[in-house]
Design an enzyme around this catalytic site. Structure first.
Site, PDB file in Angstrom:
ATOM      1  N   CYS A 120       0.881  -1.162   0.000  1.00  0.00           N
ATOM      2  CA  CYS A 120       0.000   0.000   0.000  1.00  0.00           C
ATOM      3  C   CYS A 120       0.914   1.206   0.000  1.00  0.00           C
ATOM      4  CB  CYS A 120      -0.862  -0.036   1.263  1.00  0.00           C
ATOM      5  SG  CYS A 120      -1.725   1.492   1.652  1.00  0.00           S
TER       6      CYS A 120
ATOM      7  N   GLU B 151     -12.754   1.879  -8.678  1.00  0.00           N
ATOM      8  CA  GLU B 151     -13.737   1.054  -7.975  1.00  0.00           C
ATOM      9  C   GLU B 151     -15.104   1.094  -8.663  1.00  0.00           C
ATOM     10  OE1 GLU B 151     -13.327   1.488  -3.714  1.00  0.00           O
ATOM     11  OE2 GLU B 151     -11.449   0.380  -3.957  1.00  0.00           O
TER      12      GLU B 151
ATOM     13  N   CYS C 288       0.269   4.323  -6.202  1.00  0.00           N
ATOM     14  CA  CYS C 288      -0.859   3.746  -5.464  1.00  0.00           C
ATOM     15  C   CYS C 288      -1.230   2.470  -6.192  1.00  0.00           C
ATOM     16  CB  CYS C 288      -2.028   4.726  -5.440  1.00  0.00           C
ATOM     17  SG  CYS C 288      -3.591   4.009  -4.864  1.00  0.00           S
TER      18      CYS C 288
END
Lengths: 267, 267
Positions: B73, B152, B184
């Site tokens: 992450c 998403e 990211c």
């Protein structure tokens, strides 16, 4: 008369739209605000997690001796209100019931749109309430997960935001809804663009405003107004971030008070 | 040889890009994956919260007897890697160091762009590392908070996504960077559109891929490969959501294994 504060909580900054309405309608009431910044947003979390977070926050607020609580988050109102009411004896209001009542009063063609986070839409909470109020009402709902990050970017008067609004709302427009519930506390910040997309003939319902109104009539009818000359607001959060400060100043239209950080997972 | 699994963690689904690379490069290794779905995203949280979350996850993974950990992450790598290394004795890799090393090797004009979440960009972690590797390198960074929600939503080949990419990347293009770090783990899913916007002459660096490569060379040089015929993957998460399942299947390009829910705040 009851001088104790009212608790208001949200996953983040959105619930400050309720605080802003309360300051306007109930200037004598004191408010304790909790924003769950460490775990926001709730919109993509499971019902089980949302209930657990809500219990922790309720225990914190009860420790602050609040006389009533507003769950100022569409997602938490849709997913945990019933459980909270069953667990604690003080009056607890969500934003879903006042939003649904106002929409049921305003619709003429009995076709109501609901926009919110994924968790709010998938809970079906607005649909169940509206069906209970009037079985003839038809509800059309649409999750709009990009609205919150667009608001947080501050892209209010913006081509990208317009296009995203258009794309999310076109199915509701095609269904001919005459009333649209802004089912997430961030959405009133996009009110102008949403009204433009839907057209002037569609009535927008802001549940934050309806929740503040409902709290006001509850306090009056139960003779529990604080009747302070001037109420205060205390801010607590599970994380400290500049973004909260910045957005809070936009929503409350005043310099922000200091925010106290609380380890909410210990409640 | 060391048959124990490798721990990989992320705030959510993005770290699965590292798992996907590891499955390809290290098919004999077993993996324990933890996604902190109950508290995602980390990108908007404070350093203090990110360190606390990382400690809890490290304690969980150590309980699974892992031989090494990848913090998959960008936000956690930038904010908590140093603290984790100081606290635990097993090898811990982030995605920032391998990403920075690869970018320093690839740049010709010593102008490197970094895109990531707000927390990754404000940590300055890539800039500090790159300055240490070569003081002549200039770093230009830009937070892109809308990329994660766009991924998403699954809006991969989309006009809105193109416009948002254009708006975020134009300042980096104007600075003439010849190398761009996708800081990211969600961003490689937008790789095609990002390459199109930046032009073919700009090299994109995917830290997920570099981290998997670095783990491979570490295991070989320390003779700690598992040498299983076929490694397994176990999935754990702090919440259970359909979205995780759905995105995981896209990223891993295979049906998802069952995910076990862990109460991570108790670790």
């Amino acid at each position: 008369m009851d001088a104790r504060p009212i608790g208001v909580f949200d996953s983040g900054v959105g619930g400050l739209t309720v605080v802003s309405q309360m300051r306007r309608m109930l200037p004598g009431e004191s408010i304790v605000y909790f924003g769950d910044l460490a775990r926001l947003p709730y919109g993509s979390k499971s019902k089980q997690s949302i209930i657990q977070f809500s219990h922790q926050i309720m225990r914190f607020l009860l420790g602050q001796d609040v006389k009533a609580v507003i769950i100022a988050c569409g997602t938490a109102s849709s997913n945990s209100l019933e459980e909270m009411r069953a667990s604690y004896s003080i009056p607890i209001m969500g934003v879903v019931e006042p939003g649904a009542h106002a929409a049921a009063n305003k619709t003429r063609n009995k076709r109501i749109g609901v926009i919110g986070t994924e968790a709010t839409v998938s809970s079906g909470a607005y649909g169940q309430l509206l069906a209970g109020l009037d079985p003839e009402i038809q509800v059309f709902s649409k999750a709009c997960p990009l609205f919150v990050p667009l608001v947080e970017e501050g892209w209010f008067d913006d081509g990208v935001t317009r296009e995203v609004i258009h794309r999310y709302l076109i199915p509701l427009k095609e269904e001919g809804v005459d009333t649209l519930i802004l089912g997430c506390t961030h959405y009133p910040l996009l009110r102008g663009l949403i009204q433009e997309e839907m057209g002037e003939q569609v009535t927008l319902v802001d549940p934050s405003q309806e929740a503040a109104l409902l709290m006001k009539s509850f306090l009056i009818s139960h003779q529990r107004l604080a009747e302070n000359a001037e109420g205060s607001v205390r801010f607590y959060a599970s994380d400290s971030t500049e973004k909260f400060q910045r957005l809070a100043e936009v929503i409350l239209d005043s310099p922000m008070m200091p925010v106290k950080r609380i380890a909410i997972e210990n409640y």
